[in-house]
Enzyme design. Structure first.
Site, PDB file in Angstrom:
ATOM      1  N   SER A   1       1.476  -3.776  -5.011  1.00 33.51           N
ATOM      2  CA  SER A   1       0.243  -3.001  -5.155  1.00 33.51           C
ATOM      3  C   SER A   1      -1.011  -3.873  -5.116  1.00 33.51           C
ATOM      4  O   SER A   1      -1.722  -3.995  -6.098  1.00 33.51           O
ATOM      5  CB  SER A   1       0.311  -2.226  -6.480  1.00 33.51           C
ATOM      6  OG  SER A   1      -0.761  -1.327  -6.560  1.00 33.51           O
TER       7      SER A   1
ATOM      8  N   ASP B   1       2.705   0.612   7.518  1.00 35.82           N
ATOM      9  CA  ASP B   1       2.613  -0.179   8.747  1.00 35.82           C
ATOM     10  C   ASP B   1       3.899  -0.212   9.563  1.00 35.82           C
ATOM     11  O   ASP B   1       3.886  -0.661  10.708  1.00 35.82           O
ATOM     12  CB  ASP B   1       2.220  -1.624   8.415  1.00 35.82           C
ATOM     13  CG  ASP B   1       0.730  -1.785   8.169  1.00 35.82           C
ATOM     14  OD1 ASP B   1       0.028  -0.762   8.127  1.00 35.82           O
ATOM     15  OD2 ASP B   1       0.279  -2.929   8.022  1.00 35.82           O
TER      16      ASP B   1
ATOM     17  N   TYR C   1     -32.804  12.797   7.638  1.00 36.24           N
ATOM     18  CA  TYR C   1     -33.850  11.866   8.083  1.00 36.24           C
ATOM     19  C   TYR C   1     -34.803  11.524   6.942  1.00 36.24           C
ATOM     20  O   TYR C   1     -35.284  12.416   6.234  1.00 36.24           O
ATOM     21  CB  TYR C   1     -34.684  12.444   9.235  1.00 36.24           C
ATOM     22  CG  TYR C   1     -36.025  11.740   9.340  1.00 36.24           C
ATOM     23  CD1 TYR C   1     -36.081  10.393   9.709  1.00 36.24           C
ATOM     24  CD2 TYR C   1     -37.226  12.377   9.000  1.00 36.24           C
ATOM     25  CE1 TYR C   1     -37.291   9.715   9.744  1.00 36.24           C
ATOM     26  CE2 TYR C   1     -38.437  11.700   9.040  1.00 36.24           C
ATOM     27  CZ  TYR C   1     -38.472  10.370   9.403  1.00 36.24           C
ATOM     28  OH  TYR C   1     -39.654   9.692   9.419  1.00 36.24           O
TER      29      TYR C   1
ATOM     30  N   ASN D   1      -1.716   4.320   2.770  1.00 33.82           N
ATOM     31  CA  ASN D   1      -1.855   5.039   1.508  1.00 33.82           C
ATOM     32  C   ASN D   1      -1.570   6.526   1.668  1.00 33.82           C
ATOM     33  O   ASN D   1      -0.839   7.125   0.875  1.00 33.82           O
ATOM     34  CB  ASN D   1      -3.288   4.865   0.995  1.00 33.82           C
ATOM     35  CG  ASN D   1      -3.361   3.775  -0.045  1.00 33.82           C
ATOM     36  OD1 ASN D   1      -2.952   3.986  -1.177  1.00 33.82           O
ATOM     37  ND2 ASN D   1      -3.824   2.609   0.352  1.00 33.82           N
TER      38      ASN D   1
ATOM     39  N   ALA E   1       0.841  -1.213   0.000  1.00 28.20           N
ATOM     40  CA  ALA E   1       0.000   0.000   0.000  1.00 28.20           C
ATOM     41  C   ALA E   1       0.870   1.255   0.000  1.00 28.20           C
ATOM     42  O   ALA E   1       0.794   2.089  -0.911  1.00 28.20           O
ATOM     43  CB  ALA E   1      -0.922  -0.018   1.215  1.00 28.20           C
ATOM     44  N   ALA E   2       1.731   1.377   1.016  1.00 27.34           N
ATOM     45  CA  ALA E   2       2.513   2.608   1.172  1.00 27.34           C
ATOM     46  C   ALA E   2       3.551   2.753   0.054  1.00 27.34           C
ATOM     47  O   ALA E   2       3.674   3.821  -0.561  1.00 27.34           O
ATOM     48  CB  ALA E   2       3.193   2.617   2.541  1.00 27.34           C
TER      49      ALA E   2
ATOM     50  N   ARG F   1       4.623  10.894 -10.652  1.00 31.08           N
ATOM     51  CA  ARG F   1       3.788  12.002 -11.160  1.00 31.08           C
ATOM     52  C   ARG F   1       4.440  13.353 -10.859  1.00 31.08           C
ATOM     53  O   ARG F   1       4.399  14.274 -11.658  1.00 31.08           O
ATOM     54  CB  ARG F   1       2.401  11.948 -10.524  1.00 31.08           C
ATOM     55  CG  ARG F   1       1.457  10.976 -11.238  1.00 31.08           C
ATOM     56  CD  ARG F   1       0.000  11.231 -10.870  1.00 31.08           C
ATOM     57  NE  ARG F   1      -0.278  10.937  -9.479  1.00 31.08           N
ATOM     58  CZ  ARG F   1      -0.553   9.716  -9.020  1.00 31.08           C
ATOM     59  NH1 ARG F   1      -0.561   8.692  -9.840  1.00 31.08           N
ATOM     60  NH2 ARG F   1      -0.803   9.523  -7.735  1.00 31.08           N
TER      61      ARG F   1
ATOM     62  N   CYS G   1      -6.427  -6.102   2.375  1.00 30.50           N
ATOM     63  CA  CYS G   1      -7.735  -5.973   3.050  1.00 30.50           C
ATOM     64  C   CYS G   1      -8.799  -6.833   2.371  1.00 30.50           C
ATOM     65  O   CYS G   1      -9.788  -7.221   2.994  1.00 30.50           O
ATOM     66  CB  CYS G   1      -8.208  -4.517   3.015  1.00 30.50           C
ATOM     67  SG  CYS G   1      -6.932  -3.341   3.450  1.00 30.50           S
TER      68      CYS G   1
END
Ligand SMILES: Cc1cc2nc3c(=O)[nH]c(=O)nc-3n(C[C@H](O)[C@H](O)[C@H](O)COP(=O)(O)OP(=O)(O)OC[C@H]3O[C@@H](n4cnc5c(N)ncnc54)[C@H](O)[C@@H]3O)c2cc1C
Length: 455
Positions: free
Chosen positions: A38, A284, A427, A306, A10-11, A21, A42
């Site tokens: 990548s 992590d 509501y 992320n 992830a990281a 980029r 989860c």
């Protein structure tokens, strides 16, 4: 500019994409000891339970796609040493009996966490799995599809998600938890509620043993066949899944002189910089700032990884954004029961020296005549001294998590229970009762504060 990234789930993957980029001409090399990059760890429980057939749906971006963007992915390449004085990393090519040095101008450490393996005799028998990587998911699903009985060690959120996965694969499952309750990151009363609600729906499909410890796996060359417990139970199994928590992979950073924080994970500032120039860390393997109290916490979650990967890349490329921290928000599900939380629990508040006051309400999540109405229980917590909201926990078959998510903004804004009660929530009968259960809770909580002030 040469940017080297260690780890690519992830990281690391996020950092690589963002850096490219920002600096299209930079040379970006990502080294990972994994066989995939990548991917959505989860999603593993939902693949295992059979929601979709092709595990490749878990892969966000392939090495080929990274290469097309000019990011070089080196699979099965483990970083073994960081030489910060010469700005190099020693890499071992796994299975090739070969090691080599790579140079960096900027280094991003994103080596994540690994499962904790408890001390259980014969824990290395075949068919005793952990769940972290793509291969784990593939192997567990295959085994689940051909099995009748399994045991899960550990009742935290991954254990709970695996329970759902195995039950949905028609595997009769015993979950063993050494503590008196499961989901211990919740307050004890909410953990107890989770246990009660799960026991109600267990039927013959699963059993949760608390205050119980797995002491021994026994089996033969083909794999585990039996689990023995501290109280003398012998549970026949076809396989076992260890979900006993994770610990951060800090060794390579620590050995390079990178400072660890008070939680034991890597210490970084808001720009994800470590104490060594040009070395950043994210995901992590690092600790976070808990916004509500401005204290340190280690919260190994994909959403944090992320965001941190993005900031590490921005900093490495010379930018100046910050990651200010986390609220401690998390959500999970087991069968039809959802469990969510944000901010502090009462027990966490007390460990930080904060006196909490709380209200727990159990209400319908929608108007009672709606066919899909369900109960939810919400626990709303505030600081007794300041009245400010500290956190919220939600459990139930109904929509508890959307209420918990509403509280996140109140925590960021530092609202008191009384201020939060003025909130204008939506509501209509399919979505909530006329007065939302969360506002009920806020009202009762603010009345408690009025009573303190009057007395
Ligand atoms: C079953 C499961 C369910 C989850 N569900 C959720 C969820 O619902 N929501 C949520 O927010 N989070 C969830 N998570 C947590 C989330 O997956 C992690 O927080 C996230 O993967 C962390 O990403 P990371 O890149 O920091 O680390 P990792 O995913 O641990 O990736 C680190 C990578 O670095 C590699 N590596 C390690 N050491 C080295 C080295 N020395 N050299 C090279 N490479 C190395 C590792 O092999 C690994 O590929 C779940 C995790 C699991 C396992």
């Amino acid at each position: 500019m040469k940017i080297v990234i260690l780890g690519g789930v992830a990281a690391g993957a996020k950092a690589a994409a963002k850096a490219k980029r920002l600096l299209p001409d930079a040379q970006i090399d990502l080294y990972t000891d994994d066989t995939h990059v990548s991917y959505s760890a989860c999603g593993l429980p939902y693949y295992i339970e059979g929601n979709f057939e092709d595990y490749r749906l878990l892969l966000v971006r392939s090495p080929g796609e990274f290469e097309q963007d000019g990011i070089h992915i080196h699979l099965k390449n483990r970083a073994v040493k960081i030489l910060s004085s010469t700005k190099q990393v020693l890499i071992e090519a796994l299975g090739e009996n070969r090691a080599f040095l790579v140079d960096y101008d900027k280094l991003i450490i994103a080596v994540g966490a690994r499962p904790v393996i408890p001390q259980i005799r014969n824990v290395d028998l075949n068919n005793v799995f952990t769940v972290r990587k793509i291969e784990d998911g593939i192997a567990i699903r295959k085994k689940a599809e051909e099995s009748s009985n399994a045991v899960i060690i550990g009742g935290g959120y991954i254990g709970i998600e695996m329970l759902e996965a195995l039950v949905r694969q028609n595997v009769r499952t015993t979950l063993i938890e050494y503590a008196p309750t499961i989901m211990q990151n919740f307050d004890d009363d909410m953990s107890e509620l989770i246990l009660v609600e799960l026991n109600k729906i267990s039927g013959e499909r699963f059993e949760i043993l608390t205050s119980e410890i797995a002491t021994e796996f026994s089996g033969d060359n083909s794999g585990v066949k039996l689990v023995r417990t501290g109280s003398g139970k012998e549970i026949p199994v076809d396989f076992a899944v260890i979900c006993a928590g994770v610990k951060p992979n800090i060794e390579i950073a620590r050995d390079a002189g990178i400072m660890l924080g008070e939680t034991g994970a890597i210490k970084v500032n808001k720009r994800m910089e470590t104490n060594i120039p040009d070395i950043y860390a994210c995901g992590d393997c690092v600790e976070e700032n808990l916004i509500v109290t401005n204290t340190k916490i280690w919260l190994p979650l994909g959403t944090n990884a992320n965001k941190e990967g993005r900031i590490a890349a921005i900093s490495a490329c010379g930018g100046n954004e910050t990651f200010d921290g986390v609220l401690g928000s998390a959500v999970t599900r087991c069968l039809n029961l959802s469990m969510s939380m944000t901010g502090l629990t009462e027990k966490k508040a007390r460990t930080l020296g904060i006196e909490p006051v709380s209200v727990t309400v159990t209400k319908n999540d929608k108007v009672g005549y709606m066919p899909d109405v369900n109960n939810i229980t919400l626990k709303l917590i505030a600081d007794k001294n300041t009245g400010k909201l500290l956190g919220c926990q939600g459990v139930g078959a109904g929509d508890a998590d959307k209420r918990v998510n509403t509280v996140t903004s109140a925590l960021l804004a530092g609202l008191t229970a009384e201020e939060f009660f003025k909130n204008d929530l939506t509501y209509a009968p399919p979505f909530s009762p006329t007065i939302d259960p969360l506002l009920n809770a806020a009202q009762i909580l603010s009345e408690k504060f009025s009573a303190y002030t009057e007395s």
